[in-house]
Design an enzyme around this catalytic site. Structure first.
Site, PDB file in Angstrom:
ATOM      1  NE  ARG A  11      25.326 -31.288  10.069  1.00 18.73           N
ATOM      2  CZ  ARG A  11      24.962 -30.230  10.771  1.00 18.73           C
ATOM      3  NH1 ARG A  11      25.551 -29.964  11.933  1.00 18.73           N
ATOM      4  NH2 ARG A  11      23.991 -29.440  10.357  1.00 18.73           N
ATOM      5  CB  CYS A 241      18.647 -28.761  22.678  1.00 17.02           C
ATOM      6  SG  CYS A 241      19.417 -27.152  22.846  1.00 17.02           S
ATOM      7  CG  ASN A 250      18.203 -31.124  13.568  1.00 17.13           C
ATOM      8  OD1 ASN A 250      19.084 -31.885  13.922  1.00 17.13           O
ATOM      9  ND2 ASN A 250      18.459 -29.980  12.982  1.00 17.13           N
TER      10      ASN A 250
END
Lengths: 314, 314
Positions: A11, A241, A250
């Site tokens: 996700r 990012c 993450n």
């Protein structure tokens, strides 16, 4: 002493990749992660297919993933319509993000705080109308909790109030999300204590950390020290990012598992098998930048043989 | 509340680079680091010029660096002959590594534990023969303290005994060095407590951490929580890990400073100026791999203006 590693790469990772991974590649990754002992995976998000074509197959992924033994299938939803789709697909866990930066909330999902709380109430109502055994776990996630790139630091008082309102709205739990990676060990500790002071220790058990400034594992350690037991992370730190080219996204599942297992904290994950899951990302998104130190360094010579990766527990 | 960042890039970083940085480039880096507020720099090592031509200019670097106002100039020495050269050049701090893995000690500097302890005694004798104001700080550094790639984990009892023997030999202080990056927050905490239990809190104030598995900052946090106040690190994580291509070496000074400053722990370093020091490595060793997340992400929008980088304190 053990922790739950919640893999969010399919996700949060893929959402920040430009290219689209084929559903079949995603499912190979999900199966491989489960085989490595991962017990919870956020497989997608019920957001606009136009804005996020990378996640357009979420319903199919949920329907297929819930067939996997011992896997908790999580999805992110921005509103009650997304929650309806998640319920229809059979998701075990639904996360609604509420950005504590209202500016970010409006830009991200087009809703004010009041509007997100109203969605939370509607979702909770929807869930409570189901028979008990069919109800998914419903989490409200306080995003940009450790700082917003638009508004800067958000006052604790506002965050505590929103945590309380999410619980009042019917969430089973509230999570803290360091969307921007601006958290640090001191702010992680402070905010966990403060939020728990308002909603109770049992209602804040998970954090979602980013590694934008390289502090991800230090922040995870700080959260663990405070008693947090669920850690979101992404295989290979997938996704980077989006606003900082070259910067990390993450926290990296491989390094997180290495840290906990080295400390003697059980993750249920076979690190060697986990590292091999990177092959599925490399096959599905050739050339995509992957992060992580453990895969490059290789497992230590005396790394214990996996006893029995947890492939049965829910 | 503050910490001392001891920049070891010119020694530990460059030692692990194949190419040789020109002395003039090193000095520009050292000057720039001091201007950014760095108060201690390990500028080189008095080791074999044949084995480490990268560090052959150490004597010159020391002699020039001790002229810089407010800078503590540190060097590594493998034996009393190196210490003599360090004293002649005027170093403020001398570090003698003692690998707690005897196999590693023999391979690394060709000496058994007893032989290294004998060198420590000789160095301490040499130092005590100097007038008080000319005596450098003498540290014994327990390398491979958190695991050796050859011997694996070293028993705590052996490490504690060696810490005690270094103090008895005349070291002013003992440091813990995670040469292999195999340390984790739990082992860092445990070993700091254990060693301090033997030699006293005041005689263990510094750690030298590597980031091989990505745990460097988490380990630094664990050490900080235990009261450690001196942290070795390397600008850009320079040097990588010679035995693991692509894997990281020392913890990255930029990210370490970001972590502490974010937490409200004073480092005396102006992070913006520090990041610009990378230019000197890029100029002196074009194409060399640099690590670090903060330089890629860029300083946060609301990062405080530097009050006054500490360019005066010793």
């Amino acid at each position: 002493m053990n922790v739950l590693i919640s893999e969010v790469g399919p996700r949060d990772g893929l959402q920040n990749c430009d290219r689209i991974m084929a559903s079949s590649d995603k499912m190979m990754w999900i199966h491989a992660a489960r085989a490595a002992g991962i017990r919870e995976i956020e497989v997608g998000s019920f957001v606009s297919r136009t804005l996020f074509p990378q996640l357009a197959d979420t319903a199919d992924l949920v329907a297929e993933s819930v067939q996997i033994d011992g896997l908790a299938v999580a999805v992110l939803v921005p509103n009650v319509r997304g929650a309806e789709m998640a319920l229809r697909a059979g998701a075990h866990k639904i996360t609604l993000p509420l950005s504590v930066s209202e500016t970010h909330s409006i830009r991200n999902i087009g809703r004010t705080h009041d509007q997100v709380i109203a969605e939370a109430e509607a979702i909770a109502g929807l869930i409570s109308s189901l028979p008990a055994e069919a109800r998914p776990h419903f989490e409200g996630s306080l995003s940009t909790a450790f700082g917003c790139t638009i508004e800067g630091a958000i006052p604790d008082a506002k965050i505590l109030s929103l945590a309380d309102r999410l619980m009042q709205a019917g969430c089973a739990e509230v999570g803290l999300s360091d969307t921007t990676g601006l958290g640090n060990p001191a702010s992680v500790r402070r905010l966990i204590r403060a939020v728990r002071g308002v909603i109770g220790d049992d209602n804040l058990t998970g954090v979602h950390l980013h590694n934008t400034y390289g502090l991800g594992l230090a922040n995870a350690l700080a959260a663990f020290d405070e008693g947090i037991t669920t850690f979101d992370s992404s295989l290979g730190g997938l996704g980077g990012c989006p606003t900082s080219p070259g910067a990390s996204g993450n926290i990296v599942t491989e390094d997180l598992v290495f840290m906990f297992e080295s400390m003697g904290v059980d993750t249920g994950v076979d690190l060697d098998l986990l590292i091999r899951c990177r092959d599925h990302i490399e096959a599905g998104l050739p050339g995509e930048a992957l992060f992580g130190f453990t895969p490059l360094a290789g497992l230590p010579r005396d790394w214990p043989e996996p006893a029995n990766p947890d492939v049965s527990a829910q």
